[in-house]
Write an enzyme that holds these catalytic residues in place. Structure first.
Site, PDB file in Angstrom:
ATOM      1  N   GLY A 286       6.499  -2.332  12.514  1.00 26.12           N
ATOM      2  CA  GLY A 286       6.796  -1.425  13.623  1.00 26.12           C
ATOM      3  C   GLY A 286       6.328  -1.976  14.961  1.00 26.12           C
ATOM      4  O   GLY A 286       7.032  -1.892  15.971  1.00 26.12           O
TER       5      GLY A 286
ATOM      6  N   LYS B 130      10.522   1.083   3.943  1.00 23.85           N
ATOM      7  CA  LYS B 130      11.026   0.674   2.631  1.00 23.85           C
ATOM      8  C   LYS B 130      10.232   1.433   1.567  1.00 23.85           C
ATOM      9  O   LYS B 130       9.102   1.099   1.268  1.00 23.85           O
ATOM     10  CB  LYS B 130      10.849  -0.832   2.437  1.00 23.85           C
ATOM     11  CG  LYS B 130      11.685  -1.668   3.398  1.00 23.85           C
ATOM     12  CD  LYS B 130      11.485  -3.151   3.169  1.00 23.85           C
ATOM     13  CE  LYS B 130      12.389  -3.964   4.086  1.00 23.85           C
ATOM     14  NZ  LYS B 130      12.234  -5.415   3.897  1.00 23.85           N
TER      15      LYS B 130
ATOM     16  N   LYS C 212      12.379  -3.718  -4.557  1.00 25.46           N
ATOM     17  CA  LYS C 212      11.750  -5.039  -4.652  1.00 25.46           C
ATOM     18  C   LYS C 212      10.225  -4.952  -4.495  1.00 25.46           C
ATOM     19  O   LYS C 212       9.492  -5.784  -5.037  1.00 25.46           O
ATOM     20  CB  LYS C 212      12.368  -6.022  -3.648  1.00 25.46           C
ATOM     21  CG  LYS C 212      12.380  -5.568  -2.182  1.00 25.46           C
ATOM     22  CD  LYS C 212      11.133  -5.940  -1.435  1.00 25.46           C
ATOM     23  CE  LYS C 212      11.158  -5.405  -0.011  1.00 25.46           C
ATOM     24  NZ  LYS C 212       9.915  -5.661   0.713  1.00 25.46           N
TER      25      LYS C 212
ATOM     26  N   ASN D 174       2.797  -6.419  -0.799  1.00 30.57           N
ATOM     27  CA  ASN D 174       2.775  -5.862  -2.144  1.00 30.57           C
ATOM     28  C   ASN D 174       2.360  -6.905  -3.173  1.00 30.57           C
ATOM     29  O   ASN D 174       1.577  -6.615  -4.084  1.00 30.57           O
ATOM     30  CB  ASN D 174       4.147  -5.265  -2.483  1.00 30.57           C
ATOM     31  CG  ASN D 174       4.425  -3.991  -1.713  1.00 30.57           C
ATOM     32  OD1 ASN D 174       3.979  -2.918  -2.083  1.00 30.57           O
ATOM     33  ND2 ASN D 174       5.141  -4.128  -0.600  1.00 30.57           N
TER      34      ASN D 174
END
Length: 464
Positions: A49, A192, A281, A344
């Site tokens: 962002g 996401k 994903k 992640n």
């Protein structure tokens, strides 16, 4: 600043002339009058962002009579001593940043913070171009607003940089501020992640749908932008591409407005599916990080995991999409970059090494929200519903789709139920009874798996 002044003030006058033309074109399409600047507001100041708003500020900020870029983040988040010390090192390693802070009379506070004589705050350092989740990559200075109503009430374009888990709550508040608006703003969501809704039918709820429900903004004014990219690398002008997805009315004008020489933006009409793939994903990236850590970065083990996880993702896309082949390239590209350098995969690696624990939650200092955790929960809950049953390849029996996704099952038991340790992910990929990944793909291709209700659609109905 006029076009001639902008050209004179910048080394590449022709390029800046083209930039101003792009801005003028979007202003015309939005019906902006002379003297009324285009107002762009970022909501949420995580890495992507913040970078997204900084890219716009860098590209268009010199045309301040025609455009204003601001970003909202919550006030009061203190910068800890270790981060302040590291930030001081970053500043002194970059002469351009050091000179800029001295010119702005802002350097002394970083010295004081380094010595422990002062507490810095996240909104304060963002004004100087430092995102708390990405202090190693200095950005341009940004106009930071800590009052949400002030940030968004008159914005023409709003950038959703919030995690999916915070989108509904914050945009619910924004919706109250917009009740008296005559014209609907344009919203570009970068989030996401997904939520699961099980009543009356199992279906996925995406951030753009949350935004539309919370604000009443027409869905044609809400778009999703995503792609295979790492925020810090994009800001450092590594070549990257992305897709902006949504209705015809705005996606092509916005793709043109957002496109830069090092950041190519394509457009696509299939908003919801691309948005869901961005969340999918993240699920498998966590497992990839675990496998890498547990096998000392074994290339063989990582390739075994990649083959198995991509076959599961392909299987799931056949449930979600009537023509899933169209998604193969974008999904694999986004997965690949996330496995290489995404937060992640980093999180999965740290969990497996014991450097993080599940008790610490999914909001990690210096990284922000690990969105794959909530996505594991959502995808498991959806795909475990008997109403979505598929045929098992053995025994001619019906099973819930999750039974065909052993990695997703293992991640759910590790991350959500906390029944298994992280190293059980290795058992999931080493099971001697496991199918060849090719068979799972052939199974998906050979059966009619498509369940349009998962995306809130009916067969034969076009996507929003």
């Amino acid at each position: 600043m006029g076009g001639a002044e902008a050209a004179a003030g910048h080394p590449n006058g022709h390029a800046n002339g083209a930039v101003e033309e792009k801005l003028d074109e979007l202003r015309r399409q939005l019906g902006k009058a002379d003297g009324d600047p285009l107002r762009i507001a970022g909501v949420g100041a995580g890495a992507w962002g913040s970078v997204f708003c900084a890219l716009l500020q860098d590209a268009y900020g010199h045309l301040r009579d025609k455009v204003q870029v601001r970003i909202w983040r919550r006030p009061g988040r203190a910068v800890d001593r270790a981060t302040a010390e590291h930030l001081f090192e970053v500043i002194n390693a970059r002469e351009d940043v050091l000179r800029r802070l001295i010119r702005r009379c802002a350097y002394l506070k970083y010295v004081e913070a380094r010595l422990g004589d002062r507490t810095l705050y996240a909104d304060e350092i963002l004004r100087d171009g430092f995102c708390l989740n990405m202090v190693d990559t200095p950005l341009c200075p940004l106009k930071v607003v800590t009052n949400l109503q002030e940030a968004v009430w008159d914005a023409d374009i709003v950038i959703n940089g919030l995690p999916s888990t915070e989108t509904r709550e914050v945009f619910g508040e924004i919706g109250r501020y917009w009740m008296e608006r005559i014209t609907a703003p344009i919203i570009i969501s970068l989030a996401k992640g997904i939520e699961a809704s099980l009543d009356p039918l199992p279906r996925i709820i995406t951030p753009t749908q949350m935004i539309s429900n919370a604000t009443g903004v027409p869905f044609e004014n809400i778009l999703y932008l995503g792609g295979p990219n790492i925020a810090s690398e994009i800001y450092n002008k590594e070549y990257a591409n992305a897709r902006i997805c949504g209705a015809d009315k705005w996606r092509k004008p916005l793709a043109k407005f957002l496109r830069q020489p090092h950041f190519i933006v394509w457009d696509n009409s299939d908003l919801i599916t691309h948005e869901v793939m961005g969340g999918l994903k993240n699920v498998y990236a966590i497992g990839a990080g675990m496998v890498a850590a547990l096998t000392n970065e074994s290339a063989t083990s990582k390739s075994v995991y990649f083959a198995l996880c991509t076959s599961e993702m392909i299987y799931i896309t056949h449930l979600l999409e009537e023509e899933p082949e169209k998604l193969a390239g974008p999904l694999l590209a986004d997965t690949y970059v996330t496995l290489l350098k995404g937060r992640n995969a980093w999180y999965g690696h740290k969990l497996a090494k014991g450097e993080l624990t599940l008790e610490m939650g999914d909001s990690i200092k210096g990284k922000g929200t690990i969105q794959g955790v909530s996505a594991v929960d959502a995808f498991y809950e959806l795909l475990s519903q008997d109403s979505l049953s598929v045929m098992h390849p053995e025994g001619n029996r019906s099973v819930a789709p999750v039974e065909m996704c052993p990695i997703l099952k293992a991640l759910y038991k590790i991350l959500i139920k906390r029944e298994l340790p992280a190293d059980s992910i290795l058992q999931a990929i080493r099971d001697e009874t496991m199918y060849d990944p090719r068979e799972r793909i052939e199974m998906a291709q050979g059966h009619s798996l498509y369940r349009p209700s998962l995306l809130g659609q009916s067969k034969g109905v076009a996507k929003a």
